[in-house]
Write a protein that holds these residues in place. Sequence first.
Motif, PDB file in Angstrom:
ATOM      1  N   TYR A   1       0.866  -1.252  -0.122  1.00 63.22           N
ATOM      2  CA  TYR A   1      -0.021  -0.073   0.090  1.00 63.22           C
ATOM      3  C   TYR A   1       0.933   1.215  -0.170  1.00 63.22           C
ATOM      4  CZ  TYR A   1       1.123   0.401   4.895  1.00 63.22           C
ATOM      5  OH  TYR A   1       1.744   0.272   6.344  1.00 63.22           O
TER       6      TYR A   1
ATOM      7  N   HIS B   1      -1.901   8.156  -3.293  1.00 61.87           N
ATOM      8  CA  HIS B   1      -0.969   7.625  -2.312  1.00 61.87           C
ATOM      9  C   HIS B   1      -2.148   7.419  -0.913  1.00 61.87           C
ATOM     10  CE1 HIS B   1       2.624   6.777   0.440  1.00 61.87           C
ATOM     11  NE2 HIS B   1       2.044   7.504   1.137  1.00 61.87           N
TER      12      HIS B   1
ATOM     13  N   SER C   1      -4.943   5.051  -0.964  1.00 60.01           N
ATOM     14  CA  SER C   1      -4.237   3.532  -0.822  1.00 60.01           C
ATOM     15  C   SER C   1      -4.155   3.256   0.601  1.00 60.01           C
ATOM     16  CB  SER C   1      -3.068   3.527  -1.436  1.00 60.01           C
ATOM     17  OG  SER C   1      -2.299   2.085  -0.936  1.00 60.01           O
TER      18      SER C   1
ATOM     19  N   SER D   1      -7.670   2.649   2.049  1.00 49.83           N
ATOM     20  CA  SER D   1      -8.271   1.301   1.733  1.00 49.83           C
ATOM     21  C   SER D   1      -7.510   0.379   2.596  1.00 49.83           C
ATOM     22  CB  SER D   1      -8.089   1.144   0.196  1.00 49.83           C
ATOM     23  OG  SER D   1      -8.679   1.993  -0.639  1.00 49.83           O
TER      24      SER D   1
ATOM     25  N   LEU E   1      -2.832  -0.871  -4.180  1.00 44.35           N
ATOM     26  CA  LEU E   1      -2.292   0.555  -4.888  1.00 44.35           C
ATOM     27  C   LEU E   1      -3.272   1.072  -5.919  1.00 44.35           C
ATOM     28  CD1 LEU E   1       1.220  -1.151  -5.068  1.00 44.35           C
ATOM     29  CD2 LEU E   1       0.587   0.696  -3.490  1.00 44.35           C
ATOM     30  N   HIS E   2      -3.207   2.347  -5.742  1.00 46.45           N
ATOM     31  CA  HIS E   2      -4.277   2.950  -6.905  1.00 46.45           C
ATOM     32  C   HIS E   2      -3.376   3.896  -7.732  1.00 46.45           C
ATOM     33  CE1 HIS E   2      -7.693   1.406  -4.387  1.00 46.45           C
ATOM     34  NE2 HIS E   2      -7.316   2.263  -3.237  1.00 46.45           N
TER      35      HIS E   2
ATOM     36  N   GLU F   1      -1.340   0.275 -10.267  1.00 41.95           N
ATOM     37  CA  GLU F   1      -2.748  -0.230 -10.823  1.00 41.95           C
ATOM     38  C   GLU F   1      -2.761  -0.311 -12.354  1.00 41.95           C
ATOM     39  OE1 GLU F   1      -7.493   0.901 -10.692  1.00 41.95           O
ATOM     40  OE2 GLU F   1      -6.027   2.213  -9.472  1.00 41.95           O
TER      41      GLU F   1
END
Length: 351
Positions: free
Chosen positions: A7, A14, A17, A20, A89-90, A95
């Motif tokens: 993450y 950042h 993430s 989440s 991770l977004h 991603e």
Amino acid sequence: MKITLLYGGKSAEHDVSILSAFSVLQAIYYDYYQVQLVFISKSGEWLKGPLLTEQPTDIEQLHLTVGKNATSIAPGEIKETDTIVFPLLHGPNGEDGTIQGFLEVLDMPYIGAGVVTSACGMDKIMTKYILQAAGIPQVPYVPVLEHQWKENPKQVFEQCEGSLLYPMFVKPANMGSSVGISKAENRLELQTALAEAYKYDSRVVIEQGIEAREIEVAVLGNEDVRTTAAGEIVKDVAFYDYNSKYIDNKIEMQIPAEVSDEVQQQAQEYAKKAYIMLGGSGLSRCDFFLTNKNELFLNELNTMPGFTQFSMYPSLWEAMGLKYGDLIEELIQLGLNRYKQRQHHATDFSN
């Protein structure tokens, strides 16, 4: 079995993430799993934190610092046996297929979409090309590369104004969580919006703005693909931007969405078709626009949707009777099954 939770990340998403990750850590079944925290800083440093055997009580426990609660490691040091990676991770460097490719090289099972699906799903322009080939409706759009804008801005203006009407929405092609997105009501605002979008990506897509409701469908599975009923984002702001999503929480979710059975069925069919066309596995969230004439346009497919307490993806499955913890367990099993399938193909090839 161990779950390595990746993450943070080198991305404008950042902080999303981390939110989440904290939510996921509240729902994992610690009777069956231990969780190894691996935090990627904004500068790209990999930090190995504590091994969790119970829920963290404070999100601050996820902010790892060398010498305090973490050690600096080389990325390859996360490789372990009897471990599955959850790359929560977004955005870019998480991603977009980069981490997925790295995990493939390490030969480790992981949760979520594979390399090609992640890369195509992250890039809004590539997604639109694939959806177009699949015959799935989407709003009119114009892709604009940064060098095209720098070399001939007048031509870009003419192309956009010749194909689209104001208002337009300007979006970085490889960004999520509404980061870098702007609404343009005229040429001056379009120029400002492009400058903002190019801060985040050299590839930008300009979309036709339409009066529409925003509905979303959650997808789960590998070969056996399941979808939820559609939920709706109910806004009390005109533009659902990053702050609305994660800071001010100026949104409500209507689950299921108050739409006709025909629209529900069509949204589920389009979501499943898009998922299969992109080669989806594990999970995705499909976002749609719905006009007052019941026209449905697929906006994007998110291969690692948010898992925060405000997020639509887990909420949609909760409404279908699948609890948060059970959802995570399904994602783990889907990741392990895909890894076994990949190993099987690799063995057949080597023989």
